[in-house]
Every structure is written in structure tokens, then in C-alpha cells.
Design a protein around this motif. Structure first.
Motif, PDB file in Angstrom:
ATOM      1  N   THR A 155      40.936 -13.578 -29.293  1.00 26.59           N
ATOM      2  CA  THR A 155      39.405 -13.767 -29.155  1.00 26.59           C
ATOM      3  C   THR A 155      39.385 -14.434 -27.642  1.00 26.59           C
ATOM      4  OG1 THR A 155      38.771 -13.930 -31.335  1.00 26.59           O
ATOM      5  CG2 THR A 155      37.314 -14.771 -29.732  1.00 26.59           C
ATOM      6  N   GLU A 156      40.359 -15.219 -27.484  1.00 30.35           N
ATOM      7  CA  GLU A 156      40.351 -15.793 -26.125  1.00 30.35           C
ATOM      8  C   GLU A 156      40.712 -15.284 -25.107  1.00 30.35           C
ATOM      9  OE1 GLU A 156      42.863 -19.647 -23.990  1.00 30.35           O
ATOM     10  OE2 GLU A 156      43.268 -19.309 -26.134  1.00 30.35           O
ATOM     11  N   LEU A 157      41.523 -14.233 -25.211  1.00 29.11           N
ATOM     12  CA  LEU A 157      42.129 -13.269 -24.359  1.00 29.11           C
ATOM     13  C   LEU A 157      40.952 -12.307 -24.054  1.00 29.11           C
ATOM     14  CD1 LEU A 157      44.145 -11.558 -22.624  1.00 29.11           C
ATOM     15  CD2 LEU A 157      44.978 -10.194 -24.568  1.00 29.11           C
ATOM     16  N   ALA A 158      40.214 -11.991 -25.001  1.00 25.22           N
ATOM     17  CA  ALA A 158      39.184 -11.015 -24.777  1.00 25.22           C
ATOM     18  C   ALA A 158      37.993 -11.543 -24.010  1.00 25.22           C
ATOM     19  CB  ALA A 158      38.443 -10.234 -26.291  1.00 25.22           C
ATOM     20  N   ILE A 159      37.736 -12.854 -24.293  1.00 30.12           N
ATOM     21  CA  ILE A 159      36.694 -13.666 -23.744  1.00 30.12           C
ATOM     22  C   ILE A 159      36.929 -13.797 -22.122  1.00 30.12           C
ATOM     23  CG2 ILE A 159      35.444 -15.761 -23.298  1.00 30.12           C
ATOM     24  CD1 ILE A 159      35.623 -16.306 -26.344  1.00 30.12           C
ATOM     25  N   GLN A 160      38.273 -14.064 -21.640  1.00 29.47           N
ATOM     26  CA  GLN A 160      38.890 -14.435 -20.561  1.00 29.47           C
ATOM     27  C   GLN A 160      38.554 -13.101 -19.721  1.00 29.47           C
ATOM     28  OE1 GLN A 160      42.628 -15.837 -20.300  1.00 29.47           O
ATOM     29  NE2 GLN A 160      42.855 -15.530 -18.167  1.00 29.47           N
ATOM     30  N   THR A 161      39.046 -12.031 -20.380  1.00 31.55           N
ATOM     31  CA  THR A 161      39.176 -10.734 -19.403  1.00 31.55           C
ATOM     32  C   THR A 161      37.678 -10.307 -19.377  1.00 31.55           C
ATOM     33  OG1 THR A 161      41.133 -10.293 -20.733  1.00 31.55           O
ATOM     34  CG2 THR A 161      40.093  -8.432 -19.609  1.00 31.55           C
ATOM     35  N   GLU A 201      36.220 -12.013 -16.315  1.00 35.67           N
ATOM     36  CA  GLU A 201      36.973 -11.590 -15.046  1.00 35.67           C
ATOM     37  C   GLU A 201      36.268 -10.260 -14.673  1.00 35.67           C
ATOM     38  OE1 GLU A 201      40.872 -11.803 -15.992  1.00 35.67           O
ATOM     39  OE2 GLU A 201      41.303 -13.884 -15.740  1.00 35.67           O
ATOM     40  N   ARG A 202      36.247  -9.546 -15.492  1.00 40.03           N
ATOM     41  CA  ARG A 202      35.769  -8.165 -15.225  1.00 40.03           C
ATOM     42  C   ARG A 202      34.186  -7.515 -15.458  1.00 40.03           C
ATOM     43  NH1 ARG A 202      41.207  -4.506 -16.471  1.00 40.03           N
ATOM     44  NH2 ARG A 202      42.620  -6.003 -16.256  1.00 40.03           N
ATOM     45  N   ASN A 203      33.563  -8.631 -15.851  1.00 38.10           N
ATOM     46  CA  ASN A 203      32.051  -8.364 -16.062  1.00 38.10           C
ATOM     47  C   ASN A 203      31.848  -7.270 -17.193  1.00 38.10           C
ATOM     48  OD1 ASN A 203      29.474  -9.033 -15.914  1.00 38.10           O
ATOM     49  ND2 ASN A 203      28.983  -7.341 -14.478  1.00 38.10           N
ATOM     50  N   TRP A 204      32.828  -7.385 -18.087  1.00 39.84           N
ATOM     51  CA  TRP A 204      32.722  -6.392 -19.422  1.00 39.84           C
ATOM     52  C   TRP A 204      32.145  -7.064 -20.498  1.00 39.84           C
ATOM     53  CZ3 TRP A 204      38.502  -4.394 -19.539  1.00 39.84           C
ATOM     54  CH2 TRP A 204      38.710  -3.639 -18.526  1.00 39.84           C
ATOM     55  N   ARG A 205      31.920  -6.487 -21.694  1.00 43.07           N
ATOM     56  CA  ARG A 205      31.025  -6.919 -22.659  1.00 43.07           C
ATOM     57  C   ARG A 205      32.054  -7.435 -23.873  1.00 43.07           C
ATOM     58  NH1 ARG A 205      25.757  -4.244 -25.065  1.00 43.07           N
ATOM     59  NH2 ARG A 205      25.243  -4.622 -22.901  1.00 43.07           N
ATOM     60  N   LEU A 206      31.807  -8.369 -24.467  1.00 41.23           N
ATOM     61  CA  LEU A 206      32.638  -9.012 -25.899  1.00 41.23           C
ATOM     62  C   LEU A 206      32.203  -8.391 -26.953  1.00 41.23           C
ATOM     63  CD1 LEU A 206      35.028 -10.626 -26.817  1.00 41.23           C
ATOM     64  CD2 LEU A 206      33.387 -12.563 -27.168  1.00 41.23           C
ATOM     65  N   SER A 207      32.766  -7.728 -27.942  1.00 42.35           N
ATOM     66  CA  SER A 207      32.293  -7.350 -29.196  1.00 42.35           C
ATOM     67  C   SER A 207      33.119  -8.142 -30.338  1.00 42.35           C
ATOM     68  CB  SER A 207      32.389  -5.729 -29.381  1.00 42.35           C
ATOM     69  OG  SER A 207      32.223  -5.562 -30.714  1.00 42.35           O
ATOM     70  N   VAL A 208      32.345  -8.937 -31.061  1.00 42.28           N
ATOM     71  CA  VAL A 208      33.155  -9.816 -31.965  1.00 42.28           C
ATOM     72  C   VAL A 208      32.935  -9.661 -33.476  1.00 42.28           C
ATOM     73  CG1 VAL A 208      32.905 -11.890 -30.470  1.00 42.28           C
ATOM     74  CG2 VAL A 208      30.953 -11.308 -32.204  1.00 42.28           C
ATOM     75  N   GLN A 209      32.695  -8.199 -33.875  1.00 42.02           N
ATOM     76  CA  GLN A 209      32.544  -8.000 -35.408  1.00 42.02           C
ATOM     77  C   GLN A 209      31.466  -8.933 -36.027  1.00 42.02           C
ATOM     78  OE1 GLN A 209      36.688  -7.044 -36.160  1.00 42.02           O
ATOM     79  NE2 GLN A 209      35.867  -4.865 -36.859  1.00 42.02           N
ATOM     80  N   LEU A 210      30.283  -9.002 -35.667  1.00 36.58           N
ATOM     81  CA  LEU A 210      29.612  -9.994 -36.275  1.00 36.58           C
ATOM     82  C   LEU A 210      29.253  -9.940 -37.876  1.00 36.58           C
ATOM     83  CD1 LEU A 210      27.071 -12.091 -35.828  1.00 36.58           C
ATOM     84  CD2 LEU A 210      25.699  -9.996 -35.773  1.00 36.58           C
ATOM     85  N   HIS A 211      29.673  -8.688 -38.549  1.00 32.24           N
ATOM     86  CA  HIS A 211      29.608  -8.459 -39.796  1.00 32.24           C
ATOM     87  C   HIS A 211      30.610  -9.182 -40.656  1.00 32.24           C
ATOM     88  CE1 HIS A 211      31.961  -5.468 -38.208  1.00 32.24           C
ATOM     89  NE2 HIS A 211      32.479  -5.013 -39.393  1.00 32.24           N
ATOM     90  N   LYS A 212      31.809  -9.385 -39.924  1.00 33.53           N
ATOM     91  CA  LYS A 212      33.054 -10.321 -40.496  1.00 33.53           C
ATOM     92  C   LYS A 212      32.564 -11.578 -40.523  1.00 33.53           C
ATOM     93  CE  LYS A 212      36.328  -6.546 -40.319  1.00 33.53           C
ATOM     94  NZ  LYS A 212      37.736  -6.016 -39.640  1.00 33.53           N
TER      95      LYS A 212
END
Length: 230
Positions: free
Chosen positions: A205-211, A214-225
Motif C-alpha cells: 500500500t505504501e509503495l502504491a501510494i508513493q508511486t 509521483e506519477r499522478n496515477w490513481r490508487l485502488s484499495v479494494q474498498l469492499h475488503k
């Protein structure tokens, strides 16, 4: 409605209504139609019970509606029967997610057209390893699977058709894999790119947030889980 329906039989693992927990449509009420069968072989897959289509596991259509999770039982139904089932259950959601398994193993054109004629909006969740046979209006969520045990390659035509690319990550090498894929098979301009931490692991999760920052991408966190819903 199709003028000459061919009455394709689709193998269904389960049908249920919930909230979409991933990607662009996170939070939207949705009906999930989970198809049986997948040769991709992702080690972290949370629906491995959909991989095989064993004859001894086949059950009547009504038995796969809102059934207990992680069951390998499946049923066959035509597009018309599937719509009738949704209407019989009085589901209120108008967003339908075709998922799996790997739904793109099958020609879904008839199913898409029958569902759209009944007033539903379509989304497919796919690994991009099979040609996409869906309606032009279908929202394509591509979660490309690179170097999986099944040995299937991500298709350039799927990358180009995607409305969003949702990539599972756990370590830096997964970012490198995605970078290489985007270089070899560039998506169309403006496509949404989202990173999804595998199994909600803290380091992933930390890696995904940081990236994403940095790249102006979106985070998807599997809200249902996180909400502990299906």
C-alpha cells in the motif's frame, strides 16, 4: 434486443448485488456476474474456486445466486435467462460487472446486448489475455497479468481498448513490469492508470501510494475488503 439471438450458454459461478469496491466505479451499486473458468493462474487470486469447470460441480441456475463464497459450483444460462434472473431477484443496481475467473474467455456480445437492452450499464474486469468480445459501450477494466503461471501474454489490442488499467502491486518489480508493458503496448491517450496493493499489505500500500503521487496515477484499495462485504 438481438434480432437473431444465438442463445449462447454462459458458465456462471455466482450472481450477487453489492457495491463495486475497485477502480473508477468504486462505491457504485453493482450486480456482479462471475463467470467460471480461468487459465491465467495468478498466485494471489482470491477466486481460485472459479478456475476449473468440472462437470460434477454443475448445479441449477438458482443455486448460484448469492451462494456461500468460494464455492466451485457453477451453472449454465443464456443471456435471456440471466436478465430474467436479475429481474426476478428485483435487484435495484443498473451497473453490471462481468468478472471471473476470466470472462473474456467467452464471446460476451450477446450477453452485453441483451443486458444493455434491458437498461443495464456494462463493465468487464479482465486480465487482457483474451480478445475482448463485448459491446462498444462496455467499460473495460484491464488488470494486466504479466508472467503468470498460465504463460498467457497481455494483448496489445486489449491494452488499447481499456478504459482503465488497474495493476496489482506488491514490490518495485511490479512497477517495473507495468512500465515495460506500457512501453511495449501503449494504451490510448487519457486512460486511467490505477495501482492496487495486493492483499492490502502495508508495504504494498505504501509503495502504491508513493508511486501514484509521483506519477499522478490513481490508487485502488479494494474498498469492499476493508468494509468486509462481498
Amino acid at each position: 434486443m438481438l434480432e437473431n439471438p444465438i442463445n449462447t450458454l454462459y458458465p456462471l459461478n455466482e450472481v450477487f448485488q453489492t457495491i463495486q469496491g475497485e477502480g473508477t466505479y468504486t462505491g457504485v451499486p453493482a450486480i456482479f456476474i462471475r463467470l467460471q473458468g480461468c487459465p491465467v493462474g495468478c498466485p494471489w487470486c482470491d477466486t481460485q474456486h472459479t478456475w476449473e469447470q468440472r462437470a460434477e460441480d454443475q448445479v441449477p441456475l438458482t443455486a448460484i445466486v448469492e451462494k456461500p463464497a468460494a464455492s466451485s459450483t457453477w451453472a449454465q444460462a443464456t443471456a435471456t435467462e440471466i436478465v430474467a434472473l436479475l429481474q426476478d431477484k428485483k435487484y435495484t443496481a443498473k451497473h453490471v460487472v462481468l468478472t471471473g475467473g476470466e470472462p473474456a474467455m467467452y464471446d460476451l456480445l450477446e450477453l452485453c446486448e441483451v443486458l444493455e437492452s434491458a437498461g443495464y450499464r456494462l463493465q468487464i474486469e479482465t486480465s487482457g489475455t483474451f480478445p475482448l468480445r463485448v459491446s462498444p459501450q462496455t467499460w473495460v477494466t484491464l488488470s494486466p497479468k504479466v508472467d503468470m503461471p498460465g504463460g498467457l501474454l497481455v494483448r496489445a489490442d486489449c491494452m488499447n481498448r481499456a478504459d482503465e488499467i488497474k495493476y496489482p502491486v506488491a514490490m518495485e518489480k511490479h512497477i517495473d513490469e507495468l512500465d515495460n508493458l506500457l512501453k511495449v503496448c501503449p494504451p490510448r491517450a487519457g486512460v486511467t492508470i490505477a495501482l492496487q496493493p495486493i492483499s492490502q499489505r502495508p508495504r504494498a500500500t505504501e509503495l502504491a501510494i508513493q508511486t501514484c503521487i509521483e506519477r499522478n496515477w490513481r490508487l485502488s484499495v479494494q474498498l469492499h475488503k476493508y468494509l468486509h462485504i462481498e
